[in-house]
Enzyme design. Structure first.
Site, PDB file in Angstrom:
ATOM      1  N   GLY A  35      -0.064 -14.031  17.749  1.00 27.38           N
ATOM      2  CA  GLY A  35      -0.217 -13.607  19.140  1.00 27.38           C
ATOM      3  C   GLY A  35      -1.857 -12.732  20.109  1.00 27.38           C
ATOM      4  N   LEU A  36      -1.830 -12.940  20.961  1.00 26.47           N
ATOM      5  CA  LEU A  36      -3.212 -11.246  21.566  1.00 26.47           C
ATOM      6  C   LEU A  36      -2.963 -10.463  21.008  1.00 26.47           C
ATOM      7  CD1 LEU A  36      -2.051 -12.667  25.282  1.00 26.47           C
ATOM      8  CD2 LEU A  36      -3.257 -13.809  23.904  1.00 26.47           C
ATOM      9  N   SER A  37      -3.982  -9.626  21.369  1.00 29.41           N
ATOM     10  CA  SER A  37      -4.297  -8.224  20.931  1.00 29.41           C
ATOM     11  C   SER A  37      -3.556  -7.664  21.885  1.00 29.41           C
ATOM     12  CB  SER A  37      -5.260  -7.953  21.244  1.00 29.41           C
ATOM     13  OG  SER A  37      -5.604  -6.809  21.304  1.00 29.41           O
ATOM     14  N   GLY A  38      -2.901  -6.991  21.291  1.00 30.00           N
ATOM     15  CA  GLY A  38      -1.547  -5.443  21.866  1.00 30.00           C
ATOM     16  C   GLY A  38      -0.332  -6.663  22.471  1.00 30.00           C
ATOM     17  N   SER A  39      -0.299  -7.623  21.540  1.00 28.02           N
ATOM     18  CA  SER A  39       1.305  -8.515  21.674  1.00 28.02           C
ATOM     19  C   SER A  39       2.317  -7.524  21.025  1.00 28.02           C
ATOM     20  CB  SER A  39       1.215  -9.853  21.526  1.00 28.02           C
ATOM     21  OG  SER A  39       0.742  -9.651  20.330  1.00 28.02           O
ATOM     22  N   GLY A  40       1.583  -7.102  19.641  1.00 30.88           N
ATOM     23  CA  GLY A  40       2.924  -6.387  19.347  1.00 30.88           C
ATOM     24  C   GLY A  40       3.173  -6.382  17.621  1.00 30.88           C
ATOM     25  N   LYS A  41       1.877  -7.120  17.397  1.00 31.66           N
ATOM     26  CA  LYS A  41       2.501  -8.268  16.113  1.00 31.66           C
ATOM     27  C   LYS A  41       2.214  -7.047  14.991  1.00 31.66           C
ATOM     28  CE  LYS A  41      -1.205  -9.887  16.094  1.00 31.66           C
ATOM     29  NZ  LYS A  41      -1.689  -9.625  16.829  1.00 31.66           N
ATOM     30  N   SER A  42       1.401  -6.117  14.916  1.00 33.71           N
ATOM     31  CA  SER A  42       1.604  -5.030  13.905  1.00 33.71           C
ATOM     32  C   SER A  42       2.700  -3.889  13.950  1.00 33.71           C
ATOM     33  CB  SER A  42       0.064  -4.615  14.038  1.00 33.71           C
ATOM     34  OG  SER A  42      -1.871  -5.396  13.305  1.00 33.71           O
ATOM     35  N   SER A 109      -4.783 -14.643  14.800  1.00 34.62           N
ATOM     36  CA  SER A 109      -5.160 -16.014  14.508  1.00 34.62           C
ATOM     37  C   SER A 109      -5.562 -17.669  16.188  1.00 34.62           C
ATOM     38  CB  SER A 109      -3.746 -16.948  13.772  1.00 34.62           C
ATOM     39  OG  SER A 109      -2.594 -16.149  13.589  1.00 34.62           O
TER      40      SER A 109
END
EC number: 2.7.1.25
Length: 201
Positions: A35-42, A109
């Site tokens: 997902g985009l940076s800031g999407s909440g992945k981490s 990615s």
């Protein structure tokens, strides 16, 4: 090392993947958050890992920023370096899954082809693509590292979502709404893992 080097031969392990999985009490798989940076992945990956840990599940979280402190510290953000970054992570994730771990990875990615290569390396039956779908406007509003602000100001080039492309997954195993509560997203992921018989009910 050349890919065709005939002097390098794979050494078989006396302990099988199945034996390792039996020891852990669950299958080894790779959960690939994109997902985009800031999407909440981490954030979501970390919350899921914590939930799995409390259930005595053996896990490891590979985070996009963290691997650049060691494994990928010599890589920049050119297209070639980003591709190599994902290749290295895919290799490590595959080894960890072989060890019987549930491996969580949190990487933008942005290219489908690179995610496909990782899936082929890991194995289709052990790779779960998780799309954290959060609108660009929301990601920009969150901007936890101030990267969108720098990209808008022209200080960062080829930044994904601004002047760099992001190819959203066409058929992820699970499509998460990144604006939902993290607890809701973790519940959805735990349900998926149970349905796939990766963890016990």
């Amino acid at each position: 090392m050349a890919l065709h080097d005939e002097n390098v031969v794979w050494h078989p392990h006396p302990v099988t993947v199945t034996a390792r999985e039996q020891l852990h009490g669950h299958r080894g798989v790779v959960l690939w958050f994109t997902g985009l940076s800031g999407s909440g992945k981490s954030t979501v990956a970390g919350a899921l890992e914590e939930a799995l840990h409390h259930r005595s599940v053996s896990t490891y979280l590979l985070d996009g920023d963290n691997v650049r402190h060691g494994l990928c510290r010599n890589l920049g953000f050119s297209d070639a370096d980003r591709k190599e970054n994902i290749r290295r992570v895919g290799e490590v994730a595959s080894l960890m899954a072989d060890a019987g771990l549930i491996v969580l990875t949190a990487f933008i990615s942005p290219h489908r082809a690179e995610r496909q290569l990782v899936q082929e390396r890991v194995g289709h039956d052990r790779f779960i693509e998780i799309y954290v779908d959060t609108p660009l406007a929301v990601c920009e509003q969150r901007d936890p590292k101030g990267l969108y602000k720098k990209a808008r100001a022209g200080e960062l080039r080829n930044f994904t979502g601004i002047d760099g492309i992001y190819e959203a997954p066409e058929s992820p195993q699970i499509h998460l709404n990144g604006e939902q509560l993290v607890t809701n997203l973790v519940s959805q992921l735990l349900d998926l893992l149970r349905r796939r018989d990766i963890i016990s009910s």
